[in-house]
Structure formats: C-alpha cells, structure tokens
Design a protein around this motif. Structure first.
Motif, PDB file in Angstrom:
ATOM      1  N   UNK A   1       1.682   2.709  -4.586  1.00  0.00           N
ATOM      2  CA  UNK A   1       1.400   4.144  -4.473  1.00  0.00           C
ATOM      3  C   UNK A   1       2.129   4.663  -3.260  1.00  0.00           C
ATOM      4  N   UNK A   2       2.621   5.882  -3.377  1.00  0.00           N
ATOM      5  CA  UNK A   2       3.230   6.530  -2.219  1.00  0.00           C
ATOM      6  C   UNK A   2       2.412   7.755  -1.896  1.00  0.00           C
ATOM      7  N   UNK A   3       2.226   8.013  -0.626  1.00  0.00           N
ATOM      8  CA  UNK A   3       1.379   9.143  -0.255  1.00  0.00           C
ATOM      9  C   UNK A   3       2.031   9.925   0.866  1.00  0.00           C
ATOM     10  N   UNK A   4       1.765  11.220   0.884  1.00  0.00           N
ATOM     11  CA  UNK A   4       2.239  12.007   2.004  1.00  0.00           C
ATOM     12  C   UNK A   4       1.203  13.059   2.323  1.00  0.00           C
ATOM     13  N   UNK A  57       4.108  10.015   6.007  1.00  0.00           N
ATOM     14  CA  UNK A  57       4.463   9.431   4.714  1.00  0.00           C
ATOM     15  C   UNK A  57       4.026   7.991   4.716  1.00  0.00           C
ATOM     16  N   UNK A  58       3.490   7.534   3.619  1.00  0.00           N
ATOM     17  CA  UNK A  58       3.030   6.144   3.629  1.00  0.00           C
ATOM     18  C   UNK A  58       3.155   5.521   2.271  1.00  0.00           C
ATOM     19  N   UNK A  59       3.039   4.209   2.267  1.00  0.00           N
ATOM     20  CA  UNK A  59       3.045   3.473   1.018  1.00  0.00           C
ATOM     21  C   UNK A  59       1.863   2.534   0.979  1.00  0.00           C
ATOM     22  N   UNK A  60       1.512   2.131  -0.197  1.00  0.00           N
ATOM     23  CA  UNK A  60       0.328   1.286  -0.388  1.00  0.00           C
ATOM     24  C   UNK A  60       0.683   0.309  -1.490  1.00  0.00           C
ATOM     25  N   UNK A  61       0.872  -0.943  -1.131  1.00  0.00           N
ATOM     26  CA  UNK A  61       1.181  -1.963  -2.134  1.00  0.00           C
ATOM     27  C   UNK A  61      -0.066  -2.768  -2.400  1.00  0.00           C
ATOM     28  N   UNK A  62      -0.558  -2.720  -3.612  1.00  0.00           N
ATOM     29  CA  UNK A  62      -1.757  -3.499  -3.943  1.00  0.00           C
ATOM     30  C   UNK A  62      -1.316  -4.672  -4.790  1.00  0.00           C
ATOM     31  N   UNK A  63      -1.042  -5.786  -4.155  1.00  0.00           N
ATOM     32  CA  UNK A  63      -0.560  -6.950  -4.877  1.00  0.00           C
ATOM     33  C   UNK A  63      -1.720  -7.898  -5.103  1.00  0.00           C
ATOM     34  N   UNK A  64      -1.421  -8.981  -5.823  1.00  0.00           N
ATOM     35  CA  UNK A  64      -2.511  -9.883  -6.189  1.00  0.00           C
ATOM     36  C   UNK A  64      -3.167 -10.510  -4.976  1.00  0.00           C
ATOM     37  N   UNK A  65      -2.338 -10.967  -4.017  1.00  0.00           N
ATOM     38  CA  UNK A  65      -2.903 -11.692  -2.892  1.00  0.00           C
ATOM     39  C   UNK A  65      -3.010 -10.854  -1.642  1.00  0.00           C
ATOM     40  N   UNK A  66      -2.448  -9.660  -1.652  1.00  0.00           N
ATOM     41  CA  UNK A  66      -2.507  -8.920  -0.409  1.00  0.00           C
ATOM     42  C   UNK A  66      -2.490  -7.439  -0.699  1.00  0.00           C
ATOM     43  N   UNK A  90       2.807   3.371   7.223  1.00  0.00           N
ATOM     44  CA  UNK A  90       3.066   4.802   7.258  1.00  0.00           C
ATOM     45  C   UNK A  90       3.899   5.145   8.466  1.00  0.00           C
ATOM     46  N   UNK A  91       4.574   6.261   8.356  1.00  0.00           N
ATOM     47  CA  UNK A  91       5.302   6.797   9.491  1.00  0.00           C
ATOM     48  C   UNK A  91       4.928   8.261   9.637  1.00  0.00           C
TER      49      UNK A  91
END
Lengths: 70, 314
Positions: free
Chosen positions: B238-241, B256-265, B270-271
């Motif tokens: 997901x990308x968010x601003x 601006x930020x990103x959100x990586x929802x992976x299996x293990x982490x 954000x910046x």
C-alpha cells in the motif's frame, strides 16, 4: 459607614440567594467529592477488577497460571 | 424515479471482481447504504501506514493468555522519550519503566488496563449496552493531582449513520455524526466545546473509498485542513500520502509512505516534507515472536532515533 451600609444592604439579599446558591454549591461540592473518590477507586481498583472478571470467565484459569511466568 | 446506475464510468477503469460480486453494475439502493466507519477512524488506513509507533531504545512486550478472553501483559521499555517543547530543539528524557497490563476481550465487553511503576494507569473500557449503543471510556489516571484525563464516549450506530457524544474532563463536550451518502462516500461533521477555556470548534470530514483506494478530507475551525490518500497497489503493498495545513501556525506538512505486508514481516517507511525519514519493521521470527526495528532520522534537527524490541505472545 459606606461599607457598613453596603454590607447591610447586601445582608437580606445575601440571605435570599444563599438559599438557592447554597443548594447549587452543595451539589457542586458533592459531585467534586464523588469524582475525586471515583478517581481514587478507579485508579486502585481497575486492574484488580479486570483480573477478577477475567479469572471468573469461562474456562476458568487457575491461580497458578496468573502468577507464573510460563 | 430510480437513481441512475452508479459507477458506470468506474466499471470501465477498474477490473471486474473475480468472485462475482458485480457491485458496480447494480443500481445503488440509496435506502440501503452500508454503515460508515466511525468518525475518528476515517483516516484509519493512512494512520496505520504512515504513523507506526516509532520508539527509541529497547522495548520488550510479553503477552500471556490465560484463556481465550483474558490475558496479562508485561512490558519493559528502556530508552528516551521525547518531551514536546516549544523551541526547535527536541528534549529527550531517558526513561525506563515496567508496565503491567490486564486485558479482557469479549465481543460485548472489552476491558484493557495498563499500570506503570510510577503509578500511572491507562484504562480503556468498551461496553455494548445494546445492539446499537456502545459506551467507551478512555482514562489516564496519575497520582499527581490535575494531571488525570478521562473521556466518556457514547456511540450510536444506525443503519447508515453513526452518532457519537463525548464527555471529557476539564468540561470537554463533543459530538460527531457521520452518514453514508453513497456506497463509497461518507461525510461527517463534529463539534466540540471546551468548558474551561470557553473554546468551541466545528469540523467537517469526508471519506471516499473504493476497494483500491481511500481518500479523506478533514477541515476544522481550529484552522486545520488535512487530506490523505491511500492506494492499495496490491494485496501486499500500500502507498499512502498525507497533507496537513495548519492555518494558525502557517505550517504545511506532507508525507509519503509505503506499507509492505509480507508473509514474515511488515515494513513501513515514510518520508516527510520536514526532511524526516522513518522506517518500522516487524519481523515474525516464530509463532508469536516478533522482532521490531524502528528508525527515525531528522538531519535538520539532528534527532536520530533508533530502537529495537521484541514482542512475545499474540
């Protein structure tokens, strides 16, 4: 003199409005007293209350489970 | 007359849903709209992605479940906490505390209490009085006089609207109302009144969301305008601003930020327009064991915060 007259003029007026104002003042004092004591009761009693509710929920956990770190 | 079919334009842009729910081609039943999110959760996706709980120091949380609903938690923190200060310098106070917590989670009643070694209690209660009416209590109680705070919220959930009334200490009264206007758009308003300072305010908010994106706008009479936009690029990313304008202090902040929802982490970064770069990693080492890394770098204020921690238990 002027202040005594002013005080005497205020006297009967004071007696009148303290009758109504004193009820409001008492109500305010009681609610303040109640809120202060409710805050103390909540402060000390909330966590024991949660533990009590939790220990009595189904399935009942044992006291040893509450105290042991495992 | 029946309302026009909604989303005829969108159906050309978005791919059709594979599970057969052809919502976009149905006529919108304006009398049967879904219930909107609560007013304070309008910016939920943006807050989850852009505002992780960054910390500096060591954090260790252990949650022990005694049964399905009841659990105890032990939490240790050793590090620096930032004290908000009016000057441009940040003031950090090295602290160490141990916090004991008890949680009782039931569908109808939720009790969460946390108490620290210095006697501060953080209590949250959520109780469903009826099917539609919920009482929420949020309190921070301290031993020092006049520093405690408490807030009572009464929430009413209607078919396509929600209303909330709040009473807080220092004679704070607030109310808010949010209504679904279309299946994707909800709009709401709030007012509040601070008794001791004789201040009042009114605000408006609106939220537009589809399956892929969420956009929100909030305007308040305190002079704050906030916009946020979250785009779900895929199941995992997901990308968010976020944009905020404060008229009183003439400050504009954007991030601006990103959100990586992976299996293990789960990795969030954000910046900011103030030049602050932050990242937060939660890595799942094992069932119930999470390793945390938190970093926040602010070169202009020379504020570097790095933290690590571990969370054990569900």
């Amino acid at each position: 003199m002027a202040s005594a007259a002013a005080e005497k003029g205020k006297g009967p007026a004071d007696a009148e409005d303290t009758a109504a104002a004193s009820a409001a003042r008492l109500a305010r004092e009681w609610t303040t007293w109640a809120m202060k004591n409710a805050k103390v009761v909540a402060h000390y009693g909330f966590i024991p209350f949660v533990i009590l509710v939790g220990m009595n929920s189904e399935p009942k956990p044992r006291l040893a489970q509450l105290l042991s770190p495992v | 007359m029946a309302p026009p079919p909604y989303g005829a334009g969108l159906a050309g842009i978005l791919p059709p849903k594979p599970d057969g729910e052809e919502k976009k081609e149905e006529k919108v039943d304006y009398l049967n709209l879904p219930c909107p999110l609560p007013f304070e959760e309008i910016q939920r996706e943006a807050l989850m992605s852009l505002k992780p709980e960054l910390f500096e120091g060591l954090r260790f949380d252990f949650t022990k479940g005694l049964n399905q609903k009841f659990s105890l938690s032990h939490s240790v923190f050793m590090g620096s906490l930032e004290v908000p200060s009016q000057s441009t310098e940040t003031i950090k106070v090295p602290t160490a505390h141990y916090e004991f917590g008890a949680n009782f989670l039931d569908p109808k009643l939720m009790l969460v209490g946390r108490v620290m070694t210095d006697g501060r209690l953080n209590a949250r209660v959520k109780c469903d009085l009826t099917d539609n009416l919920t009482l929420k209590i949020n309190a921070q109680l301290t031993h020092e006089p006049h520093y405690s705070q408490g807030m009572f919220n009464f929430d009413y959930k209607g078919t396509d609207y929600r209303a909330q009334f709040q009473i807080g200490n220092n004679a704070f009264y607030g109310a808010n109302y949010i209504q679904s206007v279309t299946p994707n758009l909800s709009m709401g308003t709030e007012i509040f009144w601070l008794g001791h300072q004789r201040k009042s305010g009114i605000g408006f908010a609106s939220r537009y969301n589809t399956d892929k994106m969420v956009g929100t706008l909030q305007v308040a009479s305190t002079g704050i305008i906030a916009l946020s936009y979250v785009q779900k690029v895929s199941e995992k990313v997901s990308l968010a601003s976020d944009f905020m304008y404060n008229q009183m202090s003439r400050e504009v902040t954007s991030s601006f930020g990103y959100d990586y929802m992976l299996r293990q982490c789960r990795l969030r970064g954000k910046i900011d327009s103030n030049g602050v770069v932050a990242a937060f990693l939660e890595e799942r080492l094992n069932m119930g064991v999470n390793f945390l890394l938190s970093a926040e770098i602010d070169h202009s204020k020379k504020n570097y915060k790095f933290g690590f921690g571990m969370t054990v238990g569900e």
